[in-house]
Design a protein around this motif. Structure first.
Motif, PDB file in Angstrom:
ATOM      1  N   ASP A 152      47.856  34.012  37.097  1.00 36.25           N
ATOM      2  CA  ASP A 152      47.490  34.962  36.045  1.00 36.25           C
ATOM      3  C   ASP A 152      47.820  34.364  34.672  1.00 36.25           C
ATOM      4  N   LEU A 153      48.994  33.797  34.564  1.00 31.64           N
ATOM      5  CA  LEU A 153      49.418  33.235  33.279  1.00 31.64           C
ATOM      6  C   LEU A 153      48.577  32.009  32.912  1.00 31.64           C
ATOM      7  N   ILE A 154      48.293  31.178  33.907  1.00 33.73           N
ATOM      8  CA  ILE A 154      47.492  29.981  33.655  1.00 33.73           C
ATOM      9  C   ILE A 154      46.117  30.390  33.124  1.00 33.73           C
ATOM     10  N   ALA A 155      45.539  31.417  33.760  1.00 36.78           N
ATOM     11  CA  ALA A 155      44.215  31.876  33.323  1.00 36.78           C
ATOM     12  C   ALA A 155      44.280  32.384  31.889  1.00 36.78           C
ATOM     13  N   ARG A 156      45.329  33.149  31.563  1.00 32.90           N
ATOM     14  CA  ARG A 156      45.432  33.690  30.205  1.00 32.90           C
ATOM     15  C   ARG A 156      45.586  32.597  29.165  1.00 32.90           C
ATOM     16  N   VAL A 157      46.419  31.604  29.508  1.00 30.12           N
ATOM     17  CA  VAL A 157      46.781  30.623  28.492  1.00 30.12           C
ATOM     18  C   VAL A 157      45.725  29.529  28.343  1.00 30.12           C
ATOM     19  N   LEU A 158      45.090  29.142  29.459  1.00 34.94           N
ATOM     20  CA  LEU A 158      44.281  27.926  29.383  1.00 34.94           C
ATOM     21  C   LEU A 158      42.773  28.120  29.503  1.00 34.94           C
ATOM     22  N   LEU A 159      42.348  29.235  30.060  1.00 38.72           N
ATOM     23  CA  LEU A 159      40.920  29.308  30.378  1.00 38.72           C
ATOM     24  C   LEU A 159      40.144  30.166  29.387  1.00 38.72           C
ATOM     25  N   PRO A 184      42.798  36.527  39.111  1.00 41.25           N
ATOM     26  CA  PRO A 184      43.034  36.486  37.664  1.00 41.25           C
ATOM     27  C   PRO A 184      42.142  35.474  36.950  1.00 41.25           C
ATOM     28  N   VAL A 185      41.825  34.399  37.669  1.00 41.99           N
ATOM     29  CA  VAL A 185      40.987  33.362  37.052  1.00 41.99           C
ATOM     30  C   VAL A 185      39.577  33.920  36.860  1.00 41.99           C
ATOM     31  N   LEU A 186      39.124  34.602  37.883  1.00 46.50           N
ATOM     32  CA  LEU A 186      37.785  35.182  37.821  1.00 46.50           C
ATOM     33  C   LEU A 186      37.702  36.216  36.701  1.00 46.50           C
ATOM     34  N   THR A 187      38.752  37.042  36.586  1.00 46.33           N
ATOM     35  CA  THR A 187      38.682  38.100  35.573  1.00 46.33           C
ATOM     36  C   THR A 187      38.893  37.545  34.165  1.00 46.33           C
ATOM     37  N   SER A 188      39.313  36.307  34.047  1.00 47.48           N
ATOM     38  CA  SER A 188      39.425  35.739  32.702  1.00 47.48           C
ATOM     39  C   SER A 188      38.036  35.390  32.180  1.00 47.48           C
ATOM     40  N   GLY A 189      37.027  35.536  32.998  1.00 46.75           N
ATOM     41  CA  GLY A 189      35.667  35.235  32.554  1.00 46.75           C
ATOM     42  C   GLY A 189      35.271  33.803  32.868  1.00 46.75           C
ATOM     43  N   THR A 190      36.164  33.099  33.588  1.00 48.22           N
ATOM     44  CA  THR A 190      35.863  31.721  33.965  1.00 48.22           C
ATOM     45  C   THR A 190      34.819  31.705  35.088  1.00 48.22           C
ATOM     46  N   ARG A 191      33.917  30.775  35.040  1.00 47.75           N
ATOM     47  CA  ARG A 191      32.924  30.650  36.119  1.00 47.75           C
ATOM     48  C   ARG A 191      33.490  29.713  37.172  1.00 47.75           C
ATOM     49  N   GLU A 233      55.666  25.811  25.290  1.00 49.18           N
ATOM     50  CA  GLU A 233      55.865  26.844  24.269  1.00 49.18           C
ATOM     51  C   GLU A 233      54.801  27.944  24.380  1.00 49.18           C
ATOM     52  N   SER A 234      53.544  27.552  24.551  1.00 54.42           N
ATOM     53  CA  SER A 234      52.472  28.551  24.644  1.00 54.42           C
ATOM     54  C   SER A 234      52.657  29.443  25.865  1.00 54.42           C
ATOM     55  N   PHE A 235      53.053  28.834  26.968  1.00 54.80           N
ATOM     56  CA  PHE A 235      53.240  29.637  28.188  1.00 54.80           C
ATOM     57  C   PHE A 235      54.394  30.635  28.013  1.00 54.80           C
ATOM     58  N   VAL A 236      55.487  30.157  27.431  1.00 57.38           N
ATOM     59  CA  VAL A 236      56.647  31.050  27.284  1.00 57.38           C
ATOM     60  C   VAL A 236      56.302  32.207  26.356  1.00 57.38           C
ATOM     61  N   ARG A 237      55.562  31.891  25.315  1.00 62.96           N
ATOM     62  CA  ARG A 237      55.161  32.937  24.371  1.00 62.96           C
ATOM     63  C   ARG A 237      54.238  33.963  25.056  1.00 62.96           C
ATOM     64  N   ALA A 238      53.280  33.453  25.826  1.00 62.34           N
ATOM     65  CA  ALA A 238      52.365  34.366  26.529  1.00 62.34           C
ATOM     66  C   ALA A 238      53.147  35.211  27.538  1.00 62.34           C
ATOM     67  N   ARG A 239      54.105  34.574  28.152  1.00 63.00           N
ATOM     68  CA  ARG A 239      54.906  35.263  29.175  1.00 63.00           C
ATOM     69  C   ARG A 239      55.599  36.505  28.622  1.00 63.00           C
ATOM     70  N   ARG A 240      56.111  36.356  27.422  1.00 58.90           N
ATOM     71  CA  ARG A 240      56.824  37.457  26.770  1.00 58.90           C
ATOM     72  C   ARG A 240      55.934  38.709  26.677  1.00 58.90           C
TER      73      ARG A 240
END
Ligand SMILES: Cc1ncc(COP(=O)(O)O)c(C=O)c1O
Length: 531
Positions: free
Chosen positions: A217-224, A243-250, A364-371
């Motif tokens: 879920d976090l990977i999808a939010r941060v990177l995709l 979560p990857v699918l719902t991030s809009g990734t094909r 840093e980006s992951f930790v921030r998103a995690r919060r």
């Protein structure tokens, strides 16, 4: 009703209140509920005078005390007001309702909620979520996928460590914690992963999350990015990729061959993919180990195209044939690989502890998103997990489980091979807690799965994990939670289900991997189906 309101008189009492003396709900509660409903629906408006308790009691044929009890409750909740000399009225300030609107009393609706949810969330309904049907009178945990030997969870040790942690809990451990995860757990995990999986990292690169699911879920939010492409294994575990699918990734399904992900195919079909999700140590569900050549090729592709390789290392602690293979992450030196692991298979799924090992620039980006997501998993659980690892219990538990699962796999393979009519073909796997048992051509997996559940065995058909690839039918059998002594019974039950489904003949020689061809194109998920 409009005409008779706002007066509430003797003649309207039977319209508003119908009591049932035989109901389990006490009479005062029935009065209180029905009056409240009448007020909420607008049938009794603010200011309406209520009959006296004496009149109401007489009309309803109940004691005055019963009515008083109901009124007292409604007064306490602010629905009605009582003034000496002025009687009891529906509270003037009670205006939940649009003026004039008469609403039907709310009744629970069937089916999905009508409230609009986002388009991306609606796509979750299309994700195949492989869930074995629950067996009637189950034979142990046969053959639930991904379920470890829960009866061997070291409850005593865990309880002792947890008790110690709770007794010594400091104020800061009860306060909000580090969104990256407790440092001592990150250190313990980094050391363990370096030693056992060849993962090259330190505690600063580790992020503790709620299982692999939380990681994805976090990977999808941060990177995709919505609309970007990601290669996924076919067959593969699409449940984890929701979560990857719902991030809009094909998602671009890529078939599996004997060396793992078919890279030539993937590069041809979607050379511009931004990420790839793989289970290289023990492909889920086929069990193929990705060859070294394929691994190096994958890393080379990722490095050249600035793409991310997400390595889901869900069960590779249980490798029987040799030392566990070095993780892809270790080959890459922490550049393009995001390593995901979990305690769900090694300890138990309810702990909800997983971890991500990140390339440094992403931390840093992951930790921030995690919060902004769930802040962090429960601190004390993390500390107990850290103690469990550093005090050597984890290593011991893994060694025990490794030999237990090997024994269980051997028993399963023996049972399948000695089953009546040799209707099964199976390739023993060098790792993990599941196997694919291949079926004769044309066998109806879905029918077999349903019939097997009635015989006491949960299983899933391979089709449940396929997106576009095709291949021989088979069942994916999780053996982690089945005692070796129950294996023959479980296979007999499966055999009975085979008979009931009229499955005859023998499977083709057990393929090492599904060699089915995959059609070109991206998948947007498939409707959930009982496999
Ligand atoms: C391949 C794979 N990845 C991830 C998961 C999810 O595990 P977790 O409980 O850590 O979310 C599973 C669960 O069965 C799995 O089989």
């Amino acid at each position: 009703l409009e005409a008779i309101m706002p007066r509430f008189t003797r003649s309207t009492i039977p319209v508003l209140l119908r009591l049932d003396a035989r109901a389990r709900e006490p009479l005062f509660r029935q009065i209180d509920t029905q009056l409240r409903e009448a007020m909420l629906s607008g049938r009794l408006r603010p200011g309406t005078a209520l009959p006296s308790t004496r009149l109401l009691a007489a009309e309803l044929g109940v004691s005055r005390n019963t009515v008083r009890q109901a009124f007292d409750q409604l007064i306490a909740e602010g629905f009605i007001e009582s003034e000496i000399g002025a009687g009891t009225r529906v509270a003037a300030g009670f205006a939940l309702q649009q003026p004039g609107a008469v609403r039907e009393p709310t009744r629970p609706r069937r089916g999905p909620p009508r409230a609009p949810v986002s388009r991306l969330t609606r796509r979750l309904a299309e994700v195949k979520l492989p869930q074995s049907p629950r067996a009637a009178r189950p034979i142990d945990g046969a053959f639930r996928l991904g379920l470890p030997a829960l009866d061997r969870f070291p409850v005593e040790t865990w309880a002792r460590l947890a008790g110690r942690r709770w007794r010594r809990a400091t104020a800061s451990q009860l306060d909000y914690g580090d969104p990256q995860g407790e440092r001592i757990l990150r250190e313990a995990l980094a050391a363990h992963l370096g030693r056992t999986r060849g993962v090259s990292c330190d505690a600063d690169q580790v992020l503790v999350v709620s299982g692999s699911q939380g990681a994805l879920d976090l990977i999808a939010r941060v990177l995709l990015e919505p609309g970007s492409k990601a290669w996924v294994e076919d067959p593969g575990y699409y449940g984890a990729l929701g979560p990857v699918l719902t991030s809009g990734t094909r998602m671009v399904p890529v078939p599996i061959d004997d060396e793992g992900l078919d890279l030539a195919y993937a590069r041809r079909v979607a050379p511009d993919a931004r990420a790839v999700f793989v289970t290289p140590s023990h492909q889920f569900p086929l069990g193929v180990t990705m060859s070294l050549g394929r691994r190096l090729e994958l890393l080379e592709w990722a490095g050249r195209g600035d793409a991310w390789v997400v390595e889901d290392d869900y069960d590779s602690e249980f490798r029987y044939d040799a030392r566990p293979l070095t993780a892809l992450q270790g080959l890459d030196g922490g550049q393009r690989v995001i390593y995901v692991g979990t305690l769900s298979k090694t300890l138990c799924p309810s702990l909800r502890i997983g971890y991500i090992v990140l390339p440094r620039p992403l931390v840093e980006s992951f930790v921030r998103a995690r919060r902004f997501v769930d802040t962090h998993p429960p601190t004390i659980h993390q500390l107990v997990a850290a103690d469990f690892i550093t005090e050597g219990h984890y290593g011991r538990h893994l060694r025990r489980m490794r030999s237990l699962y090997r024994e269980r796999q051997d028993a399963l393979v023996r049972a399948l091979r000695s089953a009546r009519g040799s209707r099964w073909r199976v390739s023993p796997s060098g790792a993990g807690m599941h196997l694919v048992a291949w079926l004769p051509p044309g066998a109806d997996e879905a029918q077999l799965v349903d019939t097997a559940a009635r015989e006491g065995v949960s299983a899933l058909g391979l089709a449940m994990f396929r997106s576009r690839s095709t291949g021989p039918p088979g069942l994916v059998l999780g053996y982690g939670s089945v005692r070796a002594s129950r294996m023959a019974d479980a296979i007999e039950a499966l055999d009975r289900a085979m008979d009931a489904c009229g499955i005859t003949g023998v499977p083709d020689a057990a393929p090492r991997a599904a060699r089915g061809r995959s059609r070109t194109g991206a998948v947007r998920g498939r409707r959930t189906r009982k496999g």
